[in-house]
Scaffold this motif. Sequence first.
Motif, PDB file in Angstrom:
ATOM      1  N   LEU A  49       7.129  37.724   0.111  1.00  0.00           N
ATOM      2  CA  LEU A  49       5.780  37.159   0.019  1.00  0.00           C
ATOM      3  C   LEU A  49       5.312  36.641   1.378  1.00  0.00           C
ATOM      4  CD1 LEU A  49       6.011  35.237  -3.386  1.00  0.00           C
ATOM      5  CD2 LEU A  49       4.709  37.321  -2.913  1.00  0.00           C
ATOM      6  N   ILE A  50       6.206  35.963   2.095  1.00  0.00           N
ATOM      7  CA  ILE A  50       5.837  35.450   3.420  1.00  0.00           C
ATOM      8  C   ILE A  50       5.535  36.606   4.372  1.00  0.00           C
ATOM      9  CG2 ILE A  50       6.712  34.199   5.431  1.00  0.00           C
ATOM     10  CD1 ILE A  50       8.268  32.418   3.484  1.00  0.00           C
ATOM     11  N   PHE A  51       6.350  37.650   4.332  1.00  0.00           N
ATOM     12  CA  PHE A  51       6.107  38.825   5.189  1.00  0.00           C
ATOM     13  C   PHE A  51       4.763  39.467   4.846  1.00  0.00           C
ATOM     14  CE2 PHE A  51       6.449  43.426   5.886  1.00  0.00           C
ATOM     15  CZ  PHE A  51       6.705  43.450   7.252  1.00  0.00           C
ATOM     16  N   LEU A  52       4.411  39.510   3.553  1.00  0.00           N
ATOM     17  CA  LEU A  52       3.130  40.075   3.136  1.00  0.00           C
ATOM     18  C   LEU A  52       1.971  39.282   3.725  1.00  0.00           C
ATOM     19  CD1 LEU A  52       1.523  42.055   1.338  1.00  0.00           C
ATOM     20  CD2 LEU A  52       1.746  40.402  -0.516  1.00  0.00           C
ATOM     21  N   VAL A  53       2.069  37.952   3.684  1.00  0.00           N
ATOM     22  CA  VAL A  53       0.994  37.114   4.248  1.00  0.00           C
ATOM     23  C   VAL A  53       0.922  37.272   5.756  1.00  0.00           C
ATOM     24  CG1 VAL A  53       0.186  34.737   4.523  1.00  0.00           C
ATOM     25  CG2 VAL A  53       1.161  35.478   2.340  1.00  0.00           C
ATOM     26  N   VAL A  54       2.076  37.403   6.423  1.00  0.00           N
ATOM     27  CA  VAL A  54       2.074  37.631   7.869  1.00  0.00           C
ATOM     28  C   VAL A  54       1.322  38.921   8.200  1.00  0.00           C
ATOM     29  CG1 VAL A  54       3.539  38.216   9.846  1.00  0.00           C
ATOM     30  CG2 VAL A  54       4.174  36.325   8.345  1.00  0.00           C
ATOM     31  N   MET A  55       1.584  39.982   7.451  1.00  0.00           N
ATOM     32  CA  MET A  55       0.905  41.260   7.695  1.00  0.00           C
ATOM     33  C   MET A  55      -0.616  41.148   7.459  1.00  0.00           C
ATOM     34  SD  MET A  55       3.077  43.473   8.821  1.00  0.00           S
ATOM     35  CE  MET A  55       3.613  42.062   9.804  1.00  0.00           C
ATOM     36  N   THR A  81       1.134  31.441   9.529  1.00  0.00           N
ATOM     37  CA  THR A  81       1.528  31.772   8.157  1.00  0.00           C
ATOM     38  C   THR A  81       2.472  30.714   7.594  1.00  0.00           C
ATOM     39  OG1 THR A  81       1.273  34.137   8.569  1.00  0.00           O
ATOM     40  CG2 THR A  81       2.665  33.483   6.694  1.00  0.00           C
ATOM     41  N   MET A  82       3.473  30.351   8.385  1.00  0.00           N
ATOM     42  CA  MET A  82       4.424  29.353   7.904  1.00  0.00           C
ATOM     43  C   MET A  82       3.747  28.009   7.679  1.00  0.00           C
ATOM     44  SD  MET A  82       7.022  31.150   7.542  1.00  0.00           S
ATOM     45  CE  MET A  82       8.097  29.821   7.010  1.00  0.00           C
ATOM     46  N   ILE A  83       2.816  27.650   8.574  1.00  0.00           N
ATOM     47  CA  ILE A  83       2.091  26.393   8.404  1.00  0.00           C
ATOM     48  C   ILE A  83       1.237  26.445   7.148  1.00  0.00           C
ATOM     49  CG2 ILE A  83       0.286  24.921   9.375  1.00  0.00           C
ATOM     50  CD1 ILE A  83       2.987  24.634  10.721  1.00  0.00           C
TER      51      ILE A  83
END
Length: 362
Positions: A49-55, A81-83
């Motif tokens: 999910l985090i990788f998807l938001v980064v993309m 993204t992490m923030i």
Amino acid sequence: MAEGGEPTRRRYRVENIRYGKRRFTPLRRAVRLPVWGDLGIRISTAVLLIFLVVMIHWWDRSGLVDNADGEVSFLDVVYFTMISITTTGFGDITPISDRARLVEAVIVTPVRFAVLFIFVGTAYNFIIKHSWEKWRMARIQEQLNDHVVVLGFGVSGSEAVEELIERGTDPECIVVMDTNPEQLALAESLGCNVIEADATRDENLEAVRIAAAQTVLVSAGRDDASILIVLTVRHLAPYVPISVVVRASDNELLARQAGADNVINPVRFTGLLLAGSARGAHIAEYMADLASVTGRVQLVERKVLPEEIGLPLTQLTTGGVGLRIYRNGKACGFWEHQAEALQAGDVVVEILPSEHDEELTE
């Protein structure tokens, strides 16, 4: 044994009080998904999910502005993204376009909640659920009743458990005790309750409520150990049926004197099969067929039914072939005059078609 029954029960109650303060190793039961497997799935889902938001942020980086240097690099996207996922914002990178703000509202916010639930669920699984399962198994251990206790999970013990399960016994009603962790892992994979302990110790047998068991199967691998276990079980549970495996014919009498109700000698049984095969090609096969529930026929021992009282053994209402009755502790064959009229309290041994054979026929 009857004469010492009451003193034995009193001694058993005293020992229960004495051992009541001890902490026994709780039962274990296999879970559908191992802890590390569940953790791996949760972490993989969160990372995905985090990788998807980064993309998504990288694809829409033109809608973001870095108030420090005005340029949004890939590292800035990962940082933003992490923030965003951790719901903390410092204002150094902000969405400025309508599309970027829509992405934050429609995509990032649901992902933020999903990741939060994943980590909360992981904490629940490792702390709350694990503690609950441990507490639940301790309660089950304290309330065991009418269960099957298998002491020793070697070749004979494992075969017995598998056959019990084939015959319809719920694995959750079977308790396996052994000192070998590898053997216990096999029993646990079958769905049985397992406990790593020495079956010759009173406190370990009391921990599985041996006196409330339906039956006890003993197969320690060595005759001396098996007979000692039988002595210990009979001392704690005067009225529970005990079956034991011994390999030396000289020890059969000792096992019965120790309190075993049934003594099985696999060496002698193998000899019977060999001798049967010498007299006919199909005798050994039929004997093995009788012993296993997966065969076409099976031996059944039961109490006589009310409607069968007065009938001969050859006219059982179940449609089975009557072989023997037990009356007042004495065995009577179908050819003897005692079998001409069944009486209340008789125990009947008959041959019935197995459920496995009926399924094949259908």
